[in-house]
Design an enzyme around this catalytic site. Structure first.
Site, PDB file in Angstrom:
ATOM      1  N   CYS A 109      45.707  38.111  27.137  1.00 12.79           N
ATOM      2  CA  CYS A 109      45.877  36.980  26.226  1.00 12.79           C
ATOM      3  C   CYS A 109      47.009  36.072  26.691  1.00 12.79           C
ATOM      4  O   CYS A 109      47.969  36.523  27.310  1.00 12.79           O
ATOM      5  CB  CYS A 109      46.235  37.483  24.835  1.00 12.79           C
ATOM      6  SG  CYS A 109      45.045  38.629  24.161  1.00 12.79           S
ATOM      7  N   ARG A 126      44.738  34.130  33.860  1.00 18.62           N
ATOM      8  CA  ARG A 126      45.064  35.478  33.383  1.00 18.62           C
ATOM      9  C   ARG A 126      43.818  36.246  32.953  1.00 18.62           C
ATOM     10  O   ARG A 126      43.868  37.461  32.783  1.00 18.62           O
ATOM     11  CB  ARG A 126      46.011  35.383  32.186  1.00 18.62           C
ATOM     12  CG  ARG A 126      47.351  34.787  32.530  1.00 18.62           C
ATOM     13  CD  ARG A 126      48.084  34.334  31.289  1.00 18.62           C
ATOM     14  NE  ARG A 126      48.592  35.423  30.512  1.00 18.62           N
ATOM     15  CZ  ARG A 126      49.849  35.839  30.513  1.00 18.62           C
ATOM     16  NH1 ARG A 126      50.730  35.235  31.270  1.00 18.62           N
ATOM     17  NH2 ARG A 126      50.241  36.840  29.769  1.00 18.62           N
ATOM     18  N   TRP A 153      41.912  37.947  25.416  1.00 22.14           N
ATOM     19  CA  TRP A 153      41.237  38.964  26.227  1.00 22.14           C
ATOM     20  C   TRP A 153      41.032  40.141  25.288  1.00 22.14           C
ATOM     21  O   TRP A 153      41.982  40.795  24.873  1.00 22.14           O
ATOM     22  CB  TRP A 153      42.119  39.344  27.410  1.00 22.14           C
ATOM     23  CG  TRP A 153      41.485  40.297  28.368  1.00 22.14           C
ATOM     24  CD1 TRP A 153      40.610  39.996  29.366  1.00 22.14           C
ATOM     25  CD2 TRP A 153      41.686  41.719  28.422  1.00 22.14           C
ATOM     26  NE1 TRP A 153      40.251  41.141  30.035  1.00 22.14           N
ATOM     27  CE2 TRP A 153      40.896  42.208  29.479  1.00 22.14           C
ATOM     28  CE3 TRP A 153      42.445  42.614  27.686  1.00 22.14           C
ATOM     29  CZ2 TRP A 153      40.843  43.548  29.815  1.00 22.14           C
ATOM     30  CZ3 TRP A 153      42.393  43.962  28.024  1.00 22.14           C
ATOM     31  CH2 TRP A 153      41.593  44.415  29.080  1.00 22.14           C
ATOM     32  N   ASN A 188      49.467  38.435  21.450  1.00 26.83           N
ATOM     33  CA  ASN A 188      49.159  39.028  22.745  1.00 26.83           C
ATOM     34  C   ASN A 188      49.662  40.462  22.694  1.00 26.83           C
ATOM     35  O   ASN A 188      50.805  40.684  22.299  1.00 26.83           O
ATOM     36  CB  ASN A 188      49.885  38.221  23.838  1.00 26.83           C
ATOM     37  CG  ASN A 188      49.717  38.828  25.222  1.00 26.83           C
ATOM     38  OD1 ASN A 188      48.939  39.764  25.406  1.00 26.83           O
ATOM     39  ND2 ASN A 188      50.447  38.297  26.186  1.00 26.83           N
ATOM     40  N   GLY A 189      48.832  41.427  23.054  1.00 29.30           N
ATOM     41  CA  GLY A 189      49.277  42.821  23.040  1.00 29.30           C
ATOM     42  C   GLY A 189      48.430  43.649  22.094  1.00 29.30           C
ATOM     43  O   GLY A 189      47.308  43.269  21.753  1.00 29.30           O
ATOM     44  N   GLU A 200      40.814  50.430  48.333  1.00 31.03           N
ATOM     45  CA  GLU A 200      40.974  49.004  48.031  1.00 31.03           C
ATOM     46  C   GLU A 200      39.655  48.252  48.262  1.00 31.03           C
ATOM     47  O   GLU A 200      39.273  47.385  47.473  1.00 31.03           O
ATOM     48  CB  GLU A 200      42.111  48.427  48.909  1.00 31.03           C
ATOM     49  CG  GLU A 200      42.270  46.916  48.902  1.00 31.03           C
ATOM     50  CD  GLU A 200      42.600  46.320  47.539  1.00 31.03           C
ATOM     51  OE1 GLU A 200      42.791  47.067  46.576  1.00 31.03           O
ATOM     52  OE2 GLU A 200      42.638  45.080  47.449  1.00 31.03           O
ATOM     53  N   LYS A 250      37.817  46.217  45.318  1.00 35.80           N
ATOM     54  CA  LYS A 250      37.476  44.785  45.419  1.00 35.80           C
ATOM     55  C   LYS A 250      35.993  44.578  45.158  1.00 35.80           C
ATOM     56  O   LYS A 250      35.601  43.667  44.433  1.00 35.80           O
ATOM     57  CB  LYS A 250      37.764  44.249  46.830  1.00 35.80           C
ATOM     58  CG  LYS A 250      39.095  43.770  47.262  1.00 35.80           C
ATOM     59  CD  LYS A 250      39.836  42.761  46.522  1.00 35.80           C
ATOM     60  CE  LYS A 250      40.520  43.307  45.306  1.00 35.80           C
ATOM     61  NZ  LYS A 250      41.934  43.526  45.413  1.00 35.80           N
ATOM     62  N   GLU A 292      35.032  45.225  41.416  1.00 33.78           N
ATOM     63  CA  GLU A 292      35.550  44.324  40.381  1.00 33.78           C
ATOM     64  C   GLU A 292      34.900  42.946  40.405  1.00 33.78           C
ATOM     65  O   GLU A 292      34.762  42.329  39.356  1.00 33.78           O
ATOM     66  CB  GLU A 292      37.074  44.234  40.407  1.00 33.78           C
ATOM     67  CG  GLU A 292      37.673  43.489  41.561  1.00 33.78           C
ATOM     68  CD  GLU A 292      39.199  43.455  41.512  1.00 33.78           C
ATOM     69  OE1 GLU A 292      39.763  43.276  40.432  1.00 33.78           O
ATOM     70  OE2 GLU A 292      39.810  43.599  42.588  1.00 33.78           O
ATOM     71  N   HIS A 298      33.644  67.595  50.821  1.00 28.52           N
ATOM     72  CA  HIS A 298      34.048  68.399  49.655  1.00 28.52           C
ATOM     73  C   HIS A 298      33.380  67.907  48.377  1.00 28.52           C
ATOM     74  O   HIS A 298      33.827  68.223  47.288  1.00 28.52           O
ATOM     75  CB  HIS A 298      35.570  68.388  49.515  1.00 28.52           C
ATOM     76  CG  HIS A 298      36.260  68.992  50.694  1.00 28.52           C
ATOM     77  ND1 HIS A 298      36.266  70.350  50.931  1.00 28.52           N
ATOM     78  CD2 HIS A 298      36.904  68.429  51.736  1.00 28.52           C
ATOM     79  CE1 HIS A 298      36.910  70.595  52.060  1.00 28.52           C
ATOM     80  NE2 HIS A 298      37.309  69.440  52.575  1.00 28.52           N
ATOM     81  N   LYS A 322      44.184  38.966  34.783  1.00 28.11           N
ATOM     82  CA  LYS A 322      45.063  38.876  35.948  1.00 28.11           C
ATOM     83  C   LYS A 322      46.396  39.558  35.690  1.00 28.11           C
ATOM     84  O   LYS A 322      46.993  40.133  36.591  1.00 28.11           O
ATOM     85  CB  LYS A 322      45.280  37.396  36.289  1.00 28.11           C
ATOM     86  CG  LYS A 322      46.093  37.151  37.544  1.00 28.11           C
ATOM     87  CD  LYS A 322      45.326  37.551  38.790  1.00 28.11           C
ATOM     88  CE  LYS A 322      46.143  37.420  40.057  1.00 28.11           C
ATOM     89  NZ  LYS A 322      45.564  38.216  41.148  1.00 28.11           N
TER      90      LYS A 322
HETATM   91  C1  F6R Z   1      42.715  44.137  41.706  1.00 27.64           C
HETATM   92  C2  F6R Z   1      43.914  43.708  41.028  1.00 27.64           C
HETATM   93  C3  F6R Z   1      44.567  44.652  40.087  1.00 27.64           C
HETATM   94  C4  F6R Z   1      46.089  44.500  40.129  1.00 27.64           C
HETATM   95  C5  F6R Z   1      46.742  45.376  39.054  1.00 27.64           C
HETATM   96  C6  F6R Z   1      48.249  45.292  39.093  1.00 27.64           C
HETATM   97  O1  F6R Z   1      42.240  43.152  42.565  1.00 27.64           O
HETATM   98  O2  F6R Z   1      44.360  42.617  41.192  1.00 27.64           O
HETATM   99  O3  F6R Z   1      44.193  45.978  40.334  1.00 27.64           O
HETATM  100  O4  F6R Z   1      46.554  44.846  41.401  1.00 27.64           O
HETATM  101  O5  F6R Z   1      46.300  44.957  37.784  1.00 27.64           O
HETATM  102  O6  F6R Z   1      48.689  43.998  38.852  1.00 27.64           O
HETATM  103  P1  F6R Z   1      50.134  43.538  39.263  1.00 27.64           P
HETATM  104  O7  F6R Z   1      50.214  43.564  40.748  1.00 27.64           O
HETATM  105  O8  F6R Z   1      50.274  42.157  38.710  1.00 27.64           O
HETATM  106  O9  F6R Z   1      51.090  44.512  38.646  1.00 27.64           O
END
Ligand code: F6R
Length: 608
Positions: A2, A27, A74, A98-99, A480, A484, A487, A503, A603
C-alpha cells in the site's frame, strides 16, 4: 504494498494526489482511492484495479477541496474490490492505512457489539470505527487519536481526514515508513520521499510509535505516550523527475539493459581502478576482527546474500550464517558478540529484514546494510551502509539491484579478505581487475544472447514446469532464475543445488520438463555435467547455460546451449544472472503477463 499520500494545501489537491499516487504505482497495488473535504463535506472516489480506473471515475465525479488523502491498496484482508478500497469512511472520518492491524478481529467484534456496521472485509476499517466511537464519546480529535492508537497492534501507518477538522490531517507510523514534507504554505504526507519529491525535498521521518497532526504550515509530532517530540528535518535527494521506460517496452527490460552502467557506478565506489585495489571502506564493521558474519534478507536480496556467503568464506575465510529474514527474526539465534551482521535490501523498507536488523542491533552487533535507497529505514538504522547505487528500480522483479548487490558483496568480500590477510596484494589486484572488466562483459553478453534467448523463451512459455539447477554460486542463481520466472510468467519453477537432484526432484524429470543447468567452467563443472547426464538419461530437455570452455568440454546433446564468455569465478554469478533475467523477461512477453507489476506482488514489502 500500500502507498499513502496526503496534502494539507492552499489550492485544489485531487489531481496532485492522483499524480503522487502514480509515483507510488511501482510498489504494486490492486485498487486505489482518494478523499477530500469539499465545501465542508468529506467526499471520496475509489476504483478497483489500476489508477487509470480511478482517473476515469474522477472525471465523472470530480473531487474538489484543498485537503485530501490518497491510497494505493495491496490487498491483505479482503479481496481487491472497490468496496474494500481505501479510504474507509465512518461518520465524517476517512482513513487510509498501510500495514496490518493484527488485533482487528477482536476490535471489530467489540465495535459490532456496540452497534458499528462494517462495510468492508478489511482490517483497516476498525481504525475509522474506533475513532468515530471516541469522537461520539466527546473526545477531541487529538484525544481520540491517542486512545485509538493505544488499541492497535501490528505494523501500520495511517493518514486520517476529519470532516469537522478540515485544516489538518492526522498521521501515525508503527512499522511502514511515513515522511512528512514541508512546502510553501502546504504540508505533505507520503509513504516515501519519491512520492513527495515534486512537492518538496524538506522532509521529516516519523519513527515507530510517532503520530502527528499536520496543518498547512506546521506539524505537531507526538510519541507513543502522547508527549510532544521533535524529529529532525532532512533534505531528501529523491528526484522529482518521473522515471520513464524510455524506448523500452517495460521497466524490467530497461533495468536489465542499465546493468553495464549501474554495475560500473557501483564498482567505482568500491574499487580503485588506478591501483586495481579495493577502495578503503569507511565502515563501522571491522572485518579484521569479526569472527563470523550473519547475513539476512528476503527474496532476491537473500539470494544475493547466499552468493555473498560463498565469496566471504572463500576469499576472506569468514564463516557466514545466512537465513531469510522472516525466519531469522524469530529463530532466537544465539548471537556471538564477535559477529557482525549484514542486511541486504533494495527498498530498505522490507519489514522482516528491518526486524532482523533490529534484533542484531539490540544484541550489540555491528550491523551493515547493503541498500539501494539510502534514505530508507534500514539505511537509517544501520551502523554503516553500503549503497548499491543501482538507481530507482521500478519493475517489481529485481534485476539491476540483484547484480549491483552482487557487485558490492564481491567487493566487500575482497575488502574483508584484505583486512583479514587471507588475500595477498597480488591476488587482490587480480580479482579487482576482473571486477573492473565486468561492465563491458555485461554489455557484450546482453547484446549477444538476445535472439537465442527469445527463441528458447517461446518454447519455454509452453511449459507448465521448469527446473533450474547449479552448484556453488550457481545454486543461488538457480533459485534466482526460478524466482524470476515464476514471479513474472506465472510458470511453476524450482531451483535446486544440482547435487540434490537425485535426492528427490529428479522424480519430476521427463521429456516434458525443461531443466536449465547453470554451469560455468569452474571447479565443480565436471560434477554438474554428471548431474546433466542424469537428466539426459531420463529424457529431460536440457538447456545448458555455460561458457566457452564448458561448451567445448561438454559433449551432451542439449535442447539449447547458451554460451557466455569464460570469466573468473568472482564475476561468473553476475554474468550468468543475465540470461536468467532475459529468459524470465521474454517468457513473460510471450505469455503476455503484466511484467512490471505482476499479479499479487509488491515492490516494497512493508508487512511481515
Ligand atoms: C524478486 C524481488 C523480491 C525482493 C524481496 C526483498 O524479484 O524483487 O524477492 O528481492 O521482496 O525486497 P528488498 O530487496 O526491497 O528488501
Amino acid at each position: 504494498m500500500c502507498g499513502i499520500v496526503g496534502i494539507v494545501g492552499r489550492r485544489s489537491v485531487s489531481q496532485r494526489l492522483l499524480e503522487a499516487l502514480k509515483r507510488l504505482e511501482y510498489r504494486g497495488y490492486d485498487s486505489a482511492g482518494l478523499a477530500t473535504i469539499s465545501e465542508g463535506t468529506l467526499v471520496r472516489c475509489r476504483a478497483q484495479g489500476k489508477l487509470v480506473n480511478l482517473e476515469m471515475r474522477m472525471r465523472e465525479q470530480p473531487l474538489n477541496g484543498i485537503i485530501g488523502i490518497g491510497h494505493t491498496r495491496w490487498a491483505t484482508h479482503g479481496a481487491p474490490t472497490e468496496r474494500n478500497a481505501h479510504p474507509h469512511m465512518v461518520d465524517g472520518i476517512a482513513v487510509v492505512h498501510n500495514g496490518i492491524i493484527e488485533n482487528f478481529a477482536e476490535l471489530k467484534a467489540a465495535l459490532e457489539e456496540t452497534g458499528a456496521n462494517f462495510e468492508t472485509d478489511t482490517d483497516s476499517e476498525v481504525v475509522a470505527h474506533l475513532l468515530a466511537k471516541y469522537r461520539r464519546e466527546g473526545m477531541n480529535s487529538r484525544e481520540a487519536m491517542y486512545e485509538m492508537l493505544k488499541r492497535l497492534r501490528g505494523a501500520f501507518c495511517l493518514a486520517i481526514l476529519l470532516q469537522d477538522d478540515p485544516s489538518t490531517i492526522m498521521a501515525a507510523r508503527n512499522g511502514p515508513p511515513l515522511a512528512i514534507g514541508r512546502g510553501d504554505g502546504e504540508m505533505f504526507i507520503g509513504s516515501d520521499p519519491i512520492t513527495l519529491a515534486p512537492f518538496t525535498n524538506e522532509v521529516t521521518y516519523l519513527i515507530d510509535g510517532d503520530w502527528a497532526i499536520v496543518g498547512n504550515t506546521d506539524v505537531s509530532i507526538f510519541d507513543a505516550r502522547g508527549n510532544a517530540v521533535t524529529r529532525p528535518r532532512c533534505t531528501s535527494t529523491a528526484s522529482a523527475d518521473r522515471v520513464t521506460k524510455g524506448h523500452y517496452s517495460h521497466f524490467m527490460e530497461k533495468e536489465i539493459h542499465e546493468q553495464p552502467d549501474v554495475i560500473g557506478r557501483a564498482l567505482a565506489r568500491y574499487v580503485d581502478s588506478s591501483s586495481d585495489l579495493v577502495a578503503p571502506l569507511s565502515t563501522g564493521i571491522d572485518f579484521a576482527k569479526v569472527a563470523s558474519l550473519m547475513i539476512s534478507a528476503c527474496g532476491t536480496a537473500y539470494l544475493a546474500g547466499l552468493v555473498g556467503k560463498y565469496w566471504f568464506e572463500r576469499y576472506a575465510r569468514l564463516p557466514v550464517e545466512i537465513d531469510v529474514a522472516s525466519e531469522f527474526r524469530y529463530r532466537e539465534i544465539p548471537l556471538s558478540p564477535h559477529a557482525a551482521a549484514l542486511f541486504i535490501s533494495q527498498s530498505g523498507e522490507t519489514a522482516d529484514t528491518l526486524a532482523s536488523l533490529r534484533y542484531c542491533k539490540g544484541h550489540g552487533l555491528k550491523v551493515g546494510a547493503v541498500v539501494n535507497t539510502s534514505e530508507s529505514t534500514i539505511a537509517r538504522e544501520a551502523d554503516t551502509i553500503f549503497p548499491i547505487l543501482a538507481g530507482p528500480e521500478i519493475g517489481v522483479a529485481s534485476t539491476k539491484a540483484f547484480t549491483c548487490q552482487l557487485t558490492v558483496l564481491a567487493a566487500l568480500a575482497l575488502a574483508a579478505g584484505k583486512a583479514r590477510g587471507t588475500l595477498t596484494a597480488d591476488q587482490e589486484r587480480q580479482l579487482v581487475k576482473r571486477l573492473i572488466d565486468m561492465p563491458s562483459i555485461v554489455r557484450e553478453v546482453l547484446q549477444n544472447i538476445q535472439s537465442q534467448i527469445q527463441l528458447l523463451s517461446r518454447e519455454l512459455s509452453e511449459s507448465p514446469h521448469v527446473l533450474f539447477i547449479g552448484r556453488g554460486t550457481s545454486f543461488p542463481l538457480a533459485m534466482e532464475g526460478a524466482l524470476k520466472l515464476k514471479e513474472i510468467s506465472y510458470i511453476h519453477a524450482e531451483g535446486y543445488a544440482a547435487g540434490e537432484l537425485k535426492h528427490g526432484p529428479i522424480a519430476l524429470v521427463d521429456k516434458n520438463v525443461p531443466v536449465i543447468i547453470i554451469a560455468p567452467y569452474d571447479q565443480v563443472f565436471e560434477k554438474t555435467v554428471s548431474n546433466m547426464q542424469e537428466v539426459a538419461a531420463r529424457g529431460g530437455q536440457i538447456i545448458l547455460i555455460t561458457d566457452e570452455r564448458g561448451a567445448a568440454s561438454s559433449k551432451l546433446e542439449t535442447m539449447h546451449t547458451i554460451v557466455l564468455p569464460h570469466v573468473d569465478e568472482i564475476v561468473a554469478p553476475i554474468i550468468f544472472a543475465l540470461p536468467l533475467q532475459l529468459i524470465a523477461y521474454h517468457v513473460a512477453v510471450f505469455k503476455g503477463t503484466d511484467i512490471d507489476q505482476p499479479r499479487n506482488l509488491a515492490k516494497s514489502v512493508t508487512v511481515e
